[in-house]
Design a protein around this motif. Structure first.
Motif, PDB file in Angstrom:
ATOM      1  N   LEU A   1      -0.863  17.770   2.301  1.00  0.00           N
ATOM      2  CA  LEU A   1      -1.202  18.191   0.988  1.00  0.00           C
ATOM      3  C   LEU A   1      -1.367  17.130   0.135  1.00  0.00           C
ATOM      4  CD1 LEU A   1       1.871  20.775   0.876  1.00  0.00           C
ATOM      5  CD2 LEU A   1      -0.458  21.231   1.446  1.00  0.00           C
ATOM      6  N   ASP A   2      -2.347  17.015  -0.340  1.00  0.00           N
ATOM      7  CA  ASP A   2      -2.693  15.858  -1.651  1.00  0.00           C
ATOM      8  C   ASP A   2      -3.781  16.529  -2.460  1.00  0.00           C
ATOM      9  OD1 ASP A   2      -3.289  13.748  -3.124  1.00  0.00           O
ATOM     10  OD2 ASP A   2      -3.750  12.396  -1.334  1.00  0.00           O
ATOM     11  N   PHE A   3      -3.072  17.036  -3.589  1.00  0.00           N
ATOM     12  CA  PHE A   3      -3.751  17.775  -4.349  1.00  0.00           C
ATOM     13  C   PHE A   3      -4.944  16.876  -5.178  1.00  0.00           C
ATOM     14  CE2 PHE A   3      -4.709  20.287  -8.477  1.00  0.00           C
ATOM     15  CZ  PHE A   3      -5.171  21.604  -8.127  1.00  0.00           C
ATOM     16  N   ALA A   4      -4.241  15.811  -5.641  1.00  0.00           N
ATOM     17  CA  ALA A   4      -5.318  15.211  -6.671  1.00  0.00           C
ATOM     18  C   ALA A   4      -5.333  13.503  -6.195  1.00  0.00           C
ATOM     19  CB  ALA A   4      -4.818  15.141  -8.096  1.00  0.00           C
ATOM     20  N   GLY A   5      -4.654  13.074  -5.214  1.00  0.00           N
ATOM     21  CA  GLY A   5      -4.865  11.651  -4.906  1.00  0.00           C
ATOM     22  C   GLY A   5      -3.582  10.832  -4.559  1.00  0.00           C
ATOM     23  N   GLY A   6      -2.532  11.436  -4.150  1.00  0.00           N
ATOM     24  CA  GLY A   6      -1.458  10.606  -3.686  1.00  0.00           C
ATOM     25  C   GLY A   6      -1.726   9.666  -2.647  1.00  0.00           C
ATOM     26  N   THR A   7      -2.235  10.042  -1.610  1.00  0.00           N
ATOM     27  CA  THR A   7      -2.821   9.191  -0.501  1.00  0.00           C
ATOM     28  C   THR A   7      -4.154   8.482  -0.840  1.00  0.00           C
ATOM     29  OG1 THR A   7      -3.820  11.107   0.747  1.00  0.00           O
ATOM     30  CG2 THR A   7      -1.718  10.387   1.306  1.00  0.00           C
ATOM     31  N   ALA A   8      -5.214   9.127  -1.195  1.00  0.00           N
ATOM     32  CA  ALA A   8      -6.439   8.665  -1.370  1.00  0.00           C
ATOM     33  C   ALA A   8      -6.674   7.573  -2.449  1.00  0.00           C
ATOM     34  CB  ALA A   8      -7.801   9.658  -1.297  1.00  0.00           C
ATOM     35  N   VAL A   9      -5.876   7.728  -3.202  1.00  0.00           N
ATOM     36  CA  VAL A   9      -6.023   6.888  -4.687  1.00  0.00           C
ATOM     37  C   VAL A   9      -4.721   6.050  -4.718  1.00  0.00           C
ATOM     38  CG1 VAL A   9      -6.008   6.879  -7.204  1.00  0.00           C
ATOM     39  CG2 VAL A   9      -7.095   8.675  -6.071  1.00  0.00           C
ATOM     40  N   HIS A  10      -3.587   6.428  -4.843  1.00  0.00           N
ATOM     41  CA  HIS A  10      -2.461   5.558  -5.225  1.00  0.00           C
ATOM     42  C   HIS A  10      -1.925   4.638  -4.171  1.00  0.00           C
ATOM     43  CE1 HIS A  10      -2.701   7.088  -9.154  1.00  0.00           C
ATOM     44  NE2 HIS A  10      -2.516   8.201  -8.834  1.00  0.00           N
ATOM     45  N   ILE A  11      -1.594   5.273  -2.921  1.00  0.00           N
ATOM     46  CA  ILE A  11      -1.243   4.770  -1.785  1.00  0.00           C
ATOM     47  C   ILE A  11      -2.381   3.660  -1.161  1.00  0.00           C
ATOM     48  CG2 ILE A  11      -0.608   4.895   0.722  1.00  0.00           C
ATOM     49  CD1 ILE A  11       0.883   7.295   0.104  1.00  0.00           C
ATOM     50  N   ASN A  12      -3.580   4.097  -1.301  1.00  0.00           N
ATOM     51  CA  ASN A  12      -4.891   3.338  -1.019  1.00  0.00           C
ATOM     52  C   ASN A  12      -4.836   2.248  -1.637  1.00  0.00           C
ATOM     53  OD1 ASN A  12      -7.021   2.958   0.471  1.00  0.00           O
ATOM     54  ND2 ASN A  12      -8.098   4.761  -0.423  1.00  0.00           N
ATOM     55  N   ALA A  13      -4.784   2.310  -3.057  1.00  0.00           N
ATOM     56  CA  ALA A  13      -4.952   1.009  -4.014  1.00  0.00           C
ATOM     57  C   ALA A  13      -3.682   0.413  -3.790  1.00  0.00           C
ATOM     58  CB  ALA A  13      -5.152   1.515  -5.538  1.00  0.00           C
ATOM     59  N   GLY A  14      -2.487   0.875  -3.686  1.00  0.00           N
ATOM     60  CA  GLY A  14      -1.279  -0.056  -3.738  1.00  0.00           C
ATOM     61  C   GLY A  14      -1.214  -1.020  -2.371  1.00  0.00           C
ATOM     62  N   ALA A  15      -1.754  -0.489  -1.258  1.00  0.00           N
ATOM     63  CA  ALA A  15      -1.612  -1.061  -0.174  1.00  0.00           C
ATOM     64  C   ALA A  15      -2.743  -2.084  -0.232  1.00  0.00           C
ATOM     65  CB  ALA A  15      -2.096  -0.077   1.017  1.00  0.00           C
ATOM     66  N   ALA A  16      -3.792  -1.858  -0.746  1.00  0.00           N
ATOM     67  CA  ALA A  16      -4.970  -2.846  -0.930  1.00  0.00           C
ATOM     68  C   ALA A  16      -4.583  -3.855  -1.626  1.00  0.00           C
ATOM     69  CB  ALA A  16      -6.067  -2.315  -1.477  1.00  0.00           C
ATOM     70  N   ALA A  17      -3.656  -3.616  -2.942  1.00  0.00           N
ATOM     71  CA  ALA A  17      -3.487  -4.651  -3.630  1.00  0.00           C
ATOM     72  C   ALA A  17      -2.520  -5.572  -2.885  1.00  0.00           C
ATOM     73  CB  ALA A  17      -2.466  -4.068  -4.778  1.00  0.00           C
ATOM     74  N   LEU A  18      -1.182  -5.135  -2.081  1.00  0.00           N
ATOM     75  CA  LEU A  18      -0.381  -5.779  -1.237  1.00  0.00           C
ATOM     76  C   LEU A  18      -1.242  -6.859  -0.309  1.00  0.00           C
ATOM     77  CD1 LEU A  18       2.598  -6.740  -0.563  1.00  0.00           C
ATOM     78  CD2 LEU A  18       2.340  -4.652   1.236  1.00  0.00           C
ATOM     79  N   GLY A  19      -2.225  -6.227   0.344  1.00  0.00           N
ATOM     80  CA  GLY A  19      -2.983  -7.053   1.249  1.00  0.00           C
ATOM     81  C   GLY A  19      -3.910  -8.176   0.487  1.00  0.00           C
ATOM     82  N   LEU A  20      -4.491  -7.821  -0.460  1.00  0.00           N
ATOM     83  CA  LEU A  20      -5.265  -8.970  -1.431  1.00  0.00           C
ATOM     84  C   LEU A  20      -4.323 -10.294  -1.920  1.00  0.00           C
ATOM     85  CD1 LEU A  20      -8.038  -9.709  -2.343  1.00  0.00           C
ATOM     86  CD2 LEU A  20      -7.735  -8.212  -4.068  1.00  0.00           C
ATOM     87  N   VAL A  21      -2.929  -9.735  -2.619  1.00  0.00           N
ATOM     88  CA  VAL A  21      -2.378 -10.862  -2.973  1.00  0.00           C
ATOM     89  C   VAL A  21      -1.723 -11.636  -1.894  1.00  0.00           C
ATOM     90  CG1 VAL A  21      -1.628  -9.299  -4.988  1.00  0.00           C
ATOM     91  CG2 VAL A  21      -0.126  -9.389  -3.115  1.00  0.00           C
ATOM     92  N   LEU A  22      -1.503 -11.257  -0.703  1.00  0.00           N
ATOM     93  CA  LEU A  22      -1.191 -12.006   0.260  1.00  0.00           C
ATOM     94  C   LEU A  22      -2.059 -13.359   0.800  1.00  0.00           C
ATOM     95  CD1 LEU A  22       0.534  -9.633   2.687  1.00  0.00           C
ATOM     96  CD2 LEU A  22       1.472 -11.152   1.093  1.00  0.00           C
TER      97      LEU A  22
END
Length: 432
Positions: free
Chosen positions: A155-176
């Motif tokens: 269940l993902d109505f509007a973007g918990g996985t595709a938007v927020h987890i996706n962006a947050g994980a990318a942010a962590l990888g990039l800052v490292l």
């Protein structure tokens, strides 16, 4: 049909407004010498992702399925076959416009993590590559016809996985990959304009109604449920964040209020049409408290996430996505709905939610690390230490946000100290 089309077009405009709102939210949190660069990173994402989406991004996300992993990028190249007024517009050009705004803001969210130090050109290159290799495919996984996460039953109505987890994980990888800002964490790097932060949070909240309620794709009761739950959870998250601040630090702050609002919006995004009022309140309070605690992890673990993209978007996205396994209820969806663990369902849905969240998180972070090294090799990645200290606005854009001295082109004018001294002396004589 006309009413649904009008609502979706309105929602698309609301979601686009979220990116300038995000620019002000982030821009207020950086130091004054970095605010223009932060605004430009968000606006730059609009330009790059807007073009890529129309050329091949929509096709990669919503084209015919290739193994559950990708939409066929050749189906709608340049929106071929879609630029026609015939048929249901919510499944054609209007859908293209609506989903474009999701792609844009997802990339823009990452920018806050690398504030103060990433070259503008390097950021645009990373954003375009990451959208192509991560966002477009993941959007297909979650929402595309045949995408494996959707087929799994997540269940993902509007973007918990595709938007927020996706962006947050990318942010962590990039800052490292990029490393820490000069002086962090010893040097205090406080927000330079808290009214900007609160203005940005307000614009985000306003636009988020298009984000969540618009995802119903109709002006109907489902949109109404999503709208109400968005209000409910966001209010609860703000109060949860402020209560934690008050108990922990002795003061409730404006930065905490704005951050709590965003944490609540993030967490309710995947759940807004699947929970009742009690579920929305629970998601909001838990997200507000956990995100407020999570923003401190960077000091303990040593990664420099400038504006807490990891603490708010990754953690908030995980809260909303996983909690659906507990508080989803068929009472707001009907016979096709799913009950979470607390509403008489089994643990199956919880397992599905966890699998989908972890899969997106790991994939996005790993690809972000790889792309970070590629961009760093090609462009250098970040500005010099000297430019970072003197101000990334001047170094990257030849402008400054505030011209207190009355100079031209954003540069401070030279000051005749003799005139200033003379005026000061006259002022003192007039007082005596």
């Amino acid at each position: 049909m006309e009413g649904n089309t009008a609502w979706l077009l309105t929602s698309a405009a609301l979601v686009l407004l979220m990116t300038p709102g995000l620019a002000f939210f982030y821009g207020g949190m950086v130091r004054s010498k970095s605010v223009l660069n932060m605004l430009m990173m968000c606006f730059g994402a609009i330009g790059v992702i807007g073009v890529l989406w129309m050329v091949f991004g929509y096709s990669m996300a919503y084209g015919s399925d290739i193994g559950g992993l990708l939409g066929n990028p050749l189906d709608f190249v340049g929106l071929s076959g879609l630029m026609t007024p015939e048929g249901d517009p919510t499944a054609g050009t209007v859908d293209v416009a609506f989903q474009a705004m999701f792609a844009i803001i997802t990339v823009a969210l990452i920018a806050g993590a690398v504030a103060d130090r990433m070259k503008f050109g390097a950021w645009l290159l990373f954003g375009g590559l990451w959208a192509t290799l991560v966002y477009f495919p993941v959007a297909h996984w979650v929402w595309g016809d045949g995408g494996w996460i959707g087929e799994l039953g997540a269940l993902d109505f509007a973007g918990g996985t595709a938007v927020h987890i996706n962006a947050g994980a990318a942010a962590l990888g990039l800052v490292l990959v990029l490393g820490k800002r000069v002086g962090w964490p010893k040097e205090a790097m406080k927000p330079h304009n808290l009214p900007y932060v609160m203005l940005g949070a307000g614009l985000l909240w306003f636009g988020w109604f298009g984000f969540n309620a618009g995802s119903a794709y109709a002006a109907d009761g489902v949109a109404g449920i999503a709208f109400v739950n968005t209000v409910t959870a966001t209010c609860a998250a703000m109060l949860g964040w402020l209560l934690l601040e008050r108990l922990r630090d002795g003061k409730a702050t404006s930065l905490g209020a704005a951050s709590g609002v965003v944490a609540g919006l993030v967490a309710i995004t995947p759940a807004c049409a699947y929970v009742d009022t009690w579920g929305a309140l629970a998601i909001g309070v838990i997200a507000g408290v956990l995100c407020a605690l999570a923003v401190g992890l960077k000091y303990r673990l040593g990664y420099d996430d400038s504006l807490d993209v990891v603490g708010v978007h990754l953690v908030g996205g995980l809260v909303g996505t996983v909690m659906l396994g507990f508080v989803a209820t068929a009472s707001v969806v009907g016979e096709d709905g799913v009950n979470g663990l607390f509403y008489g369902g089994g643990a199956d849905q919880l397992g599905i939610q966890v699998i989908s969240a972890l899969a997106v998180m790991v994939y996005s972070a790993v690809v972000a690390v790889i792309l970070g090294f590629v961009v760093k090799a090609v462009t250098g990645g970040r500005v010099s230490a000297e430019d970072e200290v003197s101000g990334i606005d001047e170094a990257e854009h030849a402008e400054t946000a505030y011209d207190f001295a009355g100079g031209r082109g954003g540069r401070p004018a030279s000051v005749d100290t003799s005139v200033v001294s003379g005026n000061a002396k006259k002022l003192e004589e007039s007082k005596s």
